[in-house]
Design a protein around this motif. Structure first.
Motif, PDB file in Angstrom:
ATOM      1  N   ALA A  12       6.140  -0.903   9.613  1.00 13.29           N
ATOM      2  CA  ALA A  12       5.637  -1.507  10.848  1.00 13.29           C
ATOM      3  C   ALA A  12       4.487  -0.684  11.423  1.00 13.29           C
ATOM      4  O   ALA A  12       3.474  -1.235  11.870  1.00 13.29           O
ATOM      5  N   GLN A  13       4.640   0.635  11.383  1.00 11.37           N
ATOM      6  CA  GLN A  13       3.590   1.503  11.914  1.00 11.37           C
ATOM      7  C   GLN A  13       2.295   1.347  11.121  1.00 11.37           C
ATOM      8  O   GLN A  13       1.211   1.246  11.697  1.00 11.37           O
ATOM      9  N   LYS A  14       2.412   1.306   9.804  1.00 11.87           N
ATOM     10  CA  LYS A  14       1.215   1.157   8.974  1.00 11.87           C
ATOM     11  C   LYS A  14       0.568  -0.202   9.185  1.00 11.87           C
ATOM     12  O   LYS A  14      -0.659  -0.345   9.114  1.00 11.87           O
ATOM     13  N   ALA A  15       1.392  -1.216   9.463  1.00 11.90           N
ATOM     14  CA  ALA A  15       0.876  -2.561   9.695  1.00 11.90           C
ATOM     15  C   ALA A  15       0.312  -2.726  11.099  1.00 11.90           C
ATOM     16  O   ALA A  15      -0.299  -3.758  11.401  1.00 11.90           O
ATOM     17  N   ARG A  29      -2.834  -5.566  -9.884  1.00 14.72           N
ATOM     18  CA  ARG A  29      -2.465  -4.176 -10.154  1.00 14.72           C
ATOM     19  C   ARG A  29      -1.893  -3.476  -8.926  1.00 14.72           C
ATOM     20  O   ARG A  29      -1.084  -2.554  -9.058  1.00 14.72           O
ATOM     21  N   ALA A  30      -2.270  -3.921  -7.726  1.00 14.67           N
ATOM     22  CA  ALA A  30      -1.722  -3.314  -6.512  1.00 14.67           C
ATOM     23  C   ALA A  30      -0.221  -3.568  -6.380  1.00 14.67           C
ATOM     24  O   ALA A  30       0.472  -2.856  -5.639  1.00 14.67           O
ATOM     25  N   LEU A  31       0.282  -4.581  -7.098  1.00 15.68           N
ATOM     26  CA  LEU A  31       1.706  -4.890  -7.043  1.00 15.68           C
ATOM     27  C   LEU A  31       2.505  -4.184  -8.137  1.00 15.68           C
ATOM     28  O   LEU A  31       3.727  -4.309  -8.182  1.00 15.68           O
ATOM     29  N   ASP A  45       0.827  -1.206   0.000  1.00 22.22           N
ATOM     30  CA  ASP A  45       0.000   0.000   0.000  1.00 22.22           C
ATOM     31  C   ASP A  45       0.862   1.257   0.000  1.00 22.22           C
ATOM     32  O   ASP A  45       0.529   2.248  -0.673  1.00 22.22           O
ATOM     33  N   MET A  46       1.960   1.221   0.732  1.00 27.28           N
ATOM     34  CA  MET A  46       2.840   2.392   0.777  1.00 27.28           C
ATOM     35  C   MET A  46       3.534   2.616  -0.553  1.00 27.28           C
ATOM     36  O   MET A  46       3.779   3.757  -0.954  1.00 27.28           O
ATOM     37  N   LEU A  47       3.857   1.529  -1.256  1.00 33.85           N
ATOM     38  CA  LEU A  47       4.460   1.666  -2.581  1.00 33.85           C
ATOM     39  C   LEU A  47       3.503   2.343  -3.548  1.00 33.85           C
ATOM     40  O   LEU A  47       3.925   3.043  -4.465  1.00 33.85           O
ATOM     41  N   ASN A  48       2.209   2.126  -3.339  1.00 34.28           N
ATOM     42  CA  ASN A  48       1.209   2.769  -4.191  1.00 34.28           C
ATOM     43  C   ASN A  48       1.076   4.252  -3.874  1.00 34.28           C
ATOM     44  O   ASN A  48       0.524   5.008  -4.672  1.00 34.28           O
ATOM     45  N   GLU A  49       1.577   4.643  -2.715  1.00 31.75           N
ATOM     46  CA  GLU A  49       1.440   6.038  -2.279  1.00 31.75           C
ATOM     47  C   GLU A  49       2.719   6.845  -2.443  1.00 31.75           C
ATOM     48  O   GLU A  49       2.679   8.073  -2.508  1.00 31.75           O
TER      49      GLU A  49
END
Length: 207
Positions: free
Chosen positions: A42-45, A112-114, A26-30
């Motif tokens: 880790a924080q996002k997870a 597509r998320a990857l 998800d962070m890679l998408n952002e």
């Protein structure tokens, strides 16, 4: 060598790994890969960085997991069509090739998320090597498929065709999904038209 610290066996461990990998995806998408840190992942997870380090020693190892998932999605499709019996004519080959291309396009859409991992994997030599090894295997599989269809096709030409089919699909499907997927179906048709024109110029098959 980049690798995870350990493979999760229990359900709870598997769930933690999924949370880590999903957060990184998800962070890679952002943002770009350079902006990622293990602390941020880790924080996002919703985990401590210590928990993350139980499974991944660094962010590159997490990216490796994403890369492997992305690449593994394509292997069964290529292998299936390469293992099919030799087509009796161009019509039979064309039918298989159209179905193959649509299945590959579907894999891109489903994963597509990857897609950001394609760019991120270029940031590390080991990840680039893994991607190149994968592409080489796919090209060899394609070449074997084309030579099965036309046993007289020279090996070097079969490899070149395999590379072009791989790269054409990769570029077209990636760009379409990252920019505007409203024309995705039309682009799939266009890729089929382009690649079939290329293959028909080299494969000697009866109509």
């Amino acid at each position: 060598m980049i690798e995870a610290r350990k493979k999760p066996r229990q359900q709870r461990s598997q769930e933690m790994v999924e949370r880590i990998v999903t957060a990184a995806r998800d962070m890679l998408n952002e943002q770009e890969f350079k902006g990622l840190t293990t602390n941020a992942i880790a924080q996002k997870a919703g985990l401590s960085v210590g928990s993350l380090y139980q499974y991944f020693p660094n962010k590159e190892a997490i990216l490796l997991e994403l890369v492997q998932r992305w690449l593994a999605a394509f292997r069964p499709v290529s292998a299936f069509y390469a293992a099919k019996p030799r087509p009796e004519n161009w019509t039979g080959f064309s039918r298989d090739f159209c179905a193959f291309t649509r299945e590959i396009a579907s894999v891109y859409a489903q994963n597509r998320a990857l897609l950001p991992t394609l760019e991120a994997m270029q940031s590390h030599p080991e990840l680039r090597r893994i991607a190149k090894d994968h592409d080489r295997g796919i090209i060899e599989t394609h070449a074997a498929w084309f030579r099965n269809a036309d046993p007289q096709l020279p090996a070097d030409i079969a490899s070149r065709l395999g590379m072009l089919v791989l790269e054409t699909g990769n570029i077209c499907f990636t760009i379409a999904l990252m920019r505007d997927d409203t024309v995705y179906d039309a682009i799939i048709d266009d890729v089929i038209i382009m690649n079939e024109a290329l293959l028909r110029a080299h494969l000697r098959l009866p109509e």
